[in-house]
Every structure is written in structure tokens, then in C-alpha cells.
Write a protein that holds these residues in place. Structure first.
Motif, PDB file in Angstrom:
ATOM      1  N   LEU A 177      -8.344   5.414  -4.842  1.00 15.96           N
ATOM      2  CA  LEU A 177      -9.446   4.627  -4.279  1.00 15.96           C
ATOM      3  C   LEU A 177      -9.245   3.137  -4.487  1.00 15.96           C
ATOM      4  O   LEU A 177      -9.730   2.332  -3.694  1.00 15.96           O
ATOM      5  N   SER A 178      -8.528   2.761  -5.535  1.00  8.22           N
ATOM      6  CA  SER A 178      -8.271   1.333  -5.741  1.00  8.22           C
ATOM      7  C   SER A 178      -7.361   0.767  -4.640  1.00  8.22           C
ATOM      8  O   SER A 178      -7.392  -0.433  -4.359  1.00  8.22           O
ATOM      9  N   LEU A 179      -6.570   1.619  -3.997  1.00  6.33           N
ATOM     10  CA  LEU A 179      -5.716   1.176  -2.900  1.00  6.33           C
ATOM     11  C   LEU A 179      -6.382   1.313  -1.535  1.00  6.33           C
ATOM     12  O   LEU A 179      -6.000   0.650  -0.591  1.00  6.33           O
TER      13      LEU A 179
ATOM     14  N   ASP B  84       0.828  -1.207   0.000  1.00  8.62           N
ATOM     15  CA  ASP B  84       0.000   0.000   0.000  1.00  8.62           C
ATOM     16  C   ASP B  84       0.862   1.257   0.000  1.00  8.62           C
ATOM     17  O   ASP B  84       0.599   2.209  -0.737  1.00  8.62           O
ATOM     18  N   ARG B  85       1.898   1.258   0.822  1.00 11.12           N
ATOM     19  CA  ARG B  85       2.772   2.424   0.903  1.00 11.12           C
ATOM     20  C   ARG B  85       3.479   2.677  -0.425  1.00 11.12           C
ATOM     21  O   ARG B  85       3.656   3.825  -0.833  1.00 11.12           O
TER      22      ARG B  85
ATOM     23  N   LEU C  58      -6.066   9.964 -11.012  1.00 13.30           N
ATOM     24  CA  LEU C  58      -5.356   9.796  -9.743  1.00 13.30           C
ATOM     25  C   LEU C  58      -6.309   9.409  -8.624  1.00 13.30           C
ATOM     26  O   LEU C  58      -5.990   8.576  -7.781  1.00 13.30           O
ATOM     27  N   GLU C  59      -7.493  10.023  -8.617  1.00 16.91           N
ATOM     28  CA  GLU C  59      -8.485   9.681  -7.601  1.00 16.91           C
ATOM     29  C   GLU C  59      -8.890   8.215  -7.722  1.00 16.91           C
ATOM     30  O   GLU C  59      -8.991   7.500  -6.722  1.00 16.91           O
TER      31      GLU C  59
ATOM     32  N   ILE D 147       1.236   7.317  -6.325  1.00 18.62           N
ATOM     33  CA  ILE D 147       0.126   8.258  -6.517  1.00 18.62           C
ATOM     34  C   ILE D 147       0.523   9.661  -6.054  1.00 18.62           C
ATOM     35  O   ILE D 147       0.227  10.656  -6.721  1.00 18.62           O
ATOM     36  N   ALA D 148       1.224   9.753  -4.930  1.00 18.05           N
ATOM     37  CA  ALA D 148       1.656  11.061  -4.435  1.00 18.05           C
ATOM     38  C   ALA D 148       2.590  11.735  -5.437  1.00 18.05           C
ATOM     39  O   ALA D 148       2.508  12.947  -5.660  1.00 18.05           O
TER      40      ALA D 148
END
Length: 89
Positions: free
Chosen positions: A86-88, A50-51, A81-82, A57-58
Motif C-alpha cells: 500500500l505504501s507503493l 514502482d516496478r 507485506l500489505e 514485495i512479490a
């Protein structure tokens, strides 16, 4: 979207750590280790993945903001990007 060198190095480091954790989990299962220990390690590798995803994404968000402030078209839009975020989540 291109990932800058520092972020790319960080993401690769996180993914290699997760890869090692997954190998460790497989060994734990093969050795018949306690279920709670296996689940704890699964949670750790999940967090590492996740990280890594959030770091990517960041980086994309930063590139979009930078592109817009420079008057350029971003290579990825906020809606994409949104959706990735949200997928994560």
C-alpha cells in the motif's frame, strides 16, 4: 527477507535504469527543456521505481507462501507485506 538472485538482479537493473533516467531529467532541467518532456521522463522514472518496489514485495510474498507450505515461519508476515504494498500504491 532475502531477495533471490534472479529477482535481486532484476531489481538492481531497474534501479540503475531509474538512476540513469534521473540523471537525464536533471540534464533536461539544466538545459531548459520543455516542461512536458521533463514530466514525461519523471513519469517513466516513477514507474520504474514502482516496478522495482513491487518486484521486491512479490518476492516477499513468494517466500511467505513457500515458507508456509514447507511448515516454516515466514520471515515477514502478510500484514507487513500489505503495508509495504500500500505504501507503493
Amino acid at each position: 527477507m532475502q531477495i533471490d538472485g534472479d529477482a535481486l538482479g532484476d531489481v538492481i537493473k531497474r534501479l540503475r535504469r531509474a538512476e540513469g533516467q534521473i540523471r537525464g531529467i536533471i540534464a533536461m532541467l539544466e538545459d531548459g527543456r520543455d516542461c512536458a518532456d521533463v514530466v514525461t521522463q519523471l513519469a517513466a522514472v516513477s514507474k520504474a521505481l514502482d516496478r522495482a518496489g513491487f518486484k521486491i514485495i512479490a518476492t516477499g510474498l513468494r517466500q511467505c507462501v513457500t515458507a508456509e507450505s514447507d511448515g516454516k515461519d515466514p520471515s515477514i508476515d502478510v500484514a507487513q507485506l500489505e503495508k509495504l504494498f500500500l505504501s507503493l500504491a
